[in-house]
Design a protein around this motif. Structure first.
Motif, PDB file in Angstrom:
ATOM      1  N   VAL A 118       7.014 -21.201  84.051  1.00 42.12           N
ATOM      2  CA  VAL A 118       7.619 -22.503  83.793  1.00 42.12           C
ATOM      3  C   VAL A 118       9.017 -22.516  84.406  1.00 42.12           C
ATOM      4  CG1 VAL A 118       8.502 -24.051  82.008  1.00 42.12           C
ATOM      5  CG2 VAL A 118       6.341 -22.859  81.657  1.00 42.12           C
ATOM      6  N   VAL A 119       9.282 -23.525  85.206  1.00 44.16           N
ATOM      7  CA  VAL A 119      10.626 -23.750  85.737  1.00 44.16           C
ATOM      8  C   VAL A 119      11.251 -24.795  84.817  1.00 44.16           C
ATOM      9  CG1 VAL A 119      11.979 -24.545  87.703  1.00 44.16           C
ATOM     10  CG2 VAL A 119       9.900 -23.169  88.077  1.00 44.16           C
ATOM     11  N   ALA A 120      12.274 -24.375  84.085  1.00 46.88           N
ATOM     12  CA  ALA A 120      12.816 -25.202  83.005  1.00 46.88           C
ATOM     13  C   ALA A 120      14.163 -25.817  83.354  1.00 46.88           C
ATOM     14  CB  ALA A 120      12.969 -24.349  81.746  1.00 46.88           C
ATOM     15  N   HIS A 121      14.486 -26.893  82.646  1.00 47.13           N
ATOM     16  CA  HIS A 121      15.840 -27.439  82.670  1.00 47.13           C
ATOM     17  C   HIS A 121      16.693 -26.457  81.869  1.00 47.13           C
ATOM     18  CE1 HIS A 121      18.830 -30.462  83.199  1.00 47.13           C
ATOM     19  NE2 HIS A 121      18.990 -30.654  81.902  1.00 47.13           N
ATOM     20  N   PRO A 122      17.866 -26.057  82.359  1.00 46.20           N
ATOM     21  CA  PRO A 122      18.652 -25.028  81.664  1.00 46.20           C
ATOM     22  C   PRO A 122      18.811 -25.213  80.160  1.00 46.20           C
ATOM     23  CG  PRO A 122      19.616 -25.459  83.801  1.00 46.20           C
ATOM     24  CD  PRO A 122      18.522 -26.491  83.606  1.00 46.20           C
ATOM     25  N   PRO A 123      19.083 -26.421  79.639  1.00 51.10           N
ATOM     26  CA  PRO A 123      19.232 -26.544  78.192  1.00 51.10           C
ATOM     27  C   PRO A 123      17.941 -26.255  77.419  1.00 51.10           C
ATOM     28  CG  PRO A 123      20.284 -28.409  79.275  1.00 51.10           C
ATOM     29  CD  PRO A 123      19.498 -27.674  80.322  1.00 51.10           C
ATOM     30  N   ALA A 124      16.789 -26.258  78.078  1.00 54.39           N
ATOM     31  CA  ALA A 124      15.514 -26.009  77.400  1.00 54.39           C
ATOM     32  C   ALA A 124      15.118 -24.533  77.407  1.00 54.39           C
ATOM     33  CB  ALA A 124      14.407 -26.833  78.053  1.00 54.39           C
ATOM     34  N   GLU A 125      15.906 -23.686  78.049  1.00 56.30           N
ATOM     35  CA  GLU A 125      15.527 -22.277  78.161  1.00 56.30           C
ATOM     36  C   GLU A 125      15.317 -21.617  76.805  1.00 56.30           C
ATOM     37  OE1 GLU A 125      16.827 -18.060  80.216  1.00 56.30           O
ATOM     38  OE2 GLU A 125      18.131 -19.794  80.481  1.00 56.30           O
ATOM     39  N   GLY A 150      13.861 -14.859  86.397  1.00 57.87           N
ATOM     40  CA  GLY A 150      14.739 -15.207  87.501  1.00 57.87           C
ATOM     41  C   GLY A 150      15.149 -16.662  87.433  1.00 57.87           C
ATOM     42  N   THR A 151      15.625 -17.165  88.565  1.00 55.79           N
ATOM     43  CA  THR A 151      16.043 -18.554  88.645  1.00 55.79           C
ATOM     44  C   THR A 151      15.434 -19.189  89.890  1.00 55.79           C
ATOM     45  OG1 THR A 151      18.046 -17.965  89.854  1.00 55.79           O
ATOM     46  CG2 THR A 151      18.250 -18.176  87.460  1.00 55.79           C
ATOM     47  N   VAL A 152      15.385 -20.499  89.873  1.00 55.90           N
ATOM     48  CA  VAL A 152      14.920 -21.277  91.019  1.00 55.90           C
ATOM     49  C   VAL A 152      16.137 -21.990  91.578  1.00 55.90           C
ATOM     50  CG1 VAL A 152      13.430 -23.177  91.744  1.00 55.90           C
ATOM     51  CG2 VAL A 152      12.604 -21.505  90.075  1.00 55.90           C
ATOM     52  N   ALA A 153      16.299 -21.906  92.874  1.00 53.79           N
ATOM     53  CA  ALA A 153      17.466 -22.494  93.531  1.00 53.79           C
ATOM     54  C   ALA A 153      17.484 -24.014  93.397  1.00 53.79           C
ATOM     55  CB  ALA A 153      17.453 -22.108  95.010  1.00 53.79           C
ATOM     56  N   PRO A 154      18.666 -24.597  93.520  1.00 55.19           N
ATOM     57  CA  PRO A 154      18.777 -26.057  93.497  1.00 55.19           C
ATOM     58  C   PRO A 154      17.911 -26.692  94.588  1.00 55.19           C
ATOM     59  CG  PRO A 154      20.945 -25.046  93.385  1.00 55.19           C
ATOM     60  CD  PRO A 154      19.968 -23.944  93.680  1.00 55.19           C
ATOM     61  N   ALA A 155      17.520 -27.944  94.360  1.00 59.27           N
ATOM     62  CA  ALA A 155      16.732 -28.699  95.325  1.00 59.27           C
ATOM     63  C   ALA A 155      17.405 -30.054  95.541  1.00 59.27           C
ATOM     64  CB  ALA A 155      15.302 -28.863  94.831  1.00 59.27           C
ATOM     65  N   ARG A 187      17.715 -23.389  88.056  1.00 59.26           N
ATOM     66  CA  ARG A 187      16.871 -23.561  86.885  1.00 59.26           C
ATOM     67  C   ARG A 187      16.239 -22.227  86.496  1.00 59.26           C
ATOM     68  NH1 ARG A 187      13.369 -27.250  90.039  1.00 59.26           N
ATOM     69  NH2 ARG A 187      14.445 -26.071  91.620  1.00 59.26           N
ATOM     70  N   PRO A 188      16.179 -21.924  85.207  1.00 59.70           N
ATOM     71  CA  PRO A 188      15.554 -20.666  84.787  1.00 59.70           C
ATOM     72  C   PRO A 188      14.036 -20.731  84.994  1.00 59.70           C
ATOM     73  CG  PRO A 188      16.181 -21.970  82.878  1.00 59.70           C
ATOM     74  CD  PRO A 188      16.708 -22.686  84.077  1.00 59.70           C
ATOM     75  N   ALA A 189      13.480 -19.626  85.439  1.00 60.65           N
ATOM     76  CA  ALA A 189      12.025 -19.490  85.571  1.00 60.65           C
ATOM     77  C   ALA A 189      11.571 -18.525  84.488  1.00 60.65           C
ATOM     78  CB  ALA A 189      11.657 -18.975  86.961  1.00 60.65           C
ATOM     79  N   LEU A 190      10.654 -18.974  83.644  1.00 60.87           N
ATOM     80  CA  LEU A 190      10.157 -18.153  82.533  1.00 60.87           C
ATOM     81  C   LEU A 190       8.658 -17.953  82.692  1.00 60.87           C
ATOM     82  CD1 LEU A 190      12.283 -20.502  81.136  1.00 60.87           C
ATOM     83  CD2 LEU A 190      12.315 -18.572  79.588  1.00 60.87           C
ATOM     84  N   GLN A 191       8.210 -16.779  82.304  1.00 63.95           N
ATOM     85  CA  GLN A 191       6.792 -16.472  82.410  1.00 63.95           C
ATOM     86  C   GLN A 191       6.197 -16.294  81.020  1.00 63.95           C
ATOM     87  OE1 GLN A 191       5.476 -14.040  85.565  1.00 63.95           O
ATOM     88  NE2 GLN A 191       3.826 -13.132  84.396  1.00 63.95           N
TER      89      GLN A 191
END
Length: 96
Positions: A56-63, A75-80, A88-92
């Motif tokens: 899941v690639v999340a909005h930071p406040p939802a991490e 990890g994180t996903v770079a800005p777009a 954005r945080p990437a959670l598995q």
């Protein structure tokens, strides 16, 4: 909520109708278990499709929300730009 899997298979989860009994603005529905239900449903669907995990690639406040449900930051996903200018945080979620 957008999710992808560690393979080339990708998917998305979206609420397309308001569940019965839910009224008011979206923030008024917080704390009713809807997000938890959607994450659990997404994981169940992925499991049924034979996938080992969901990312899941999340909005930071939802991490923190995703972490409470068992997500592990990978990890994180770079800005777009131009719409998303922050990492954005990437959670598995591995299936239990």
């Amino acid at each position: 909520m957008y999710a992808d899997v560690p393979t080339t298979r990708r998917g998305a989860v979206a609420v397309v109708a308001r569940p019965p009994g839910i009224t008011g603005q979206p923030l008024a529905t917080q704390g009713q278990g809807i997000g938890r239900y959607l994450v659990e449903h997404m994981i169940g669907q992925a499991r049924g499709a034979g996938l080992a995990a969901v990312r899941v690639v999340a909005h930071p406040p939802a991490e923190d929300f995703y972490r409470r449900l068992g997500g592990v930051r990978g990890g994180t996903v770079a800005p777009a730009p131009p719409k998303i200018t922050w990492e954005r945080p990437a959670l598995q979620f591995a299936h239990r």
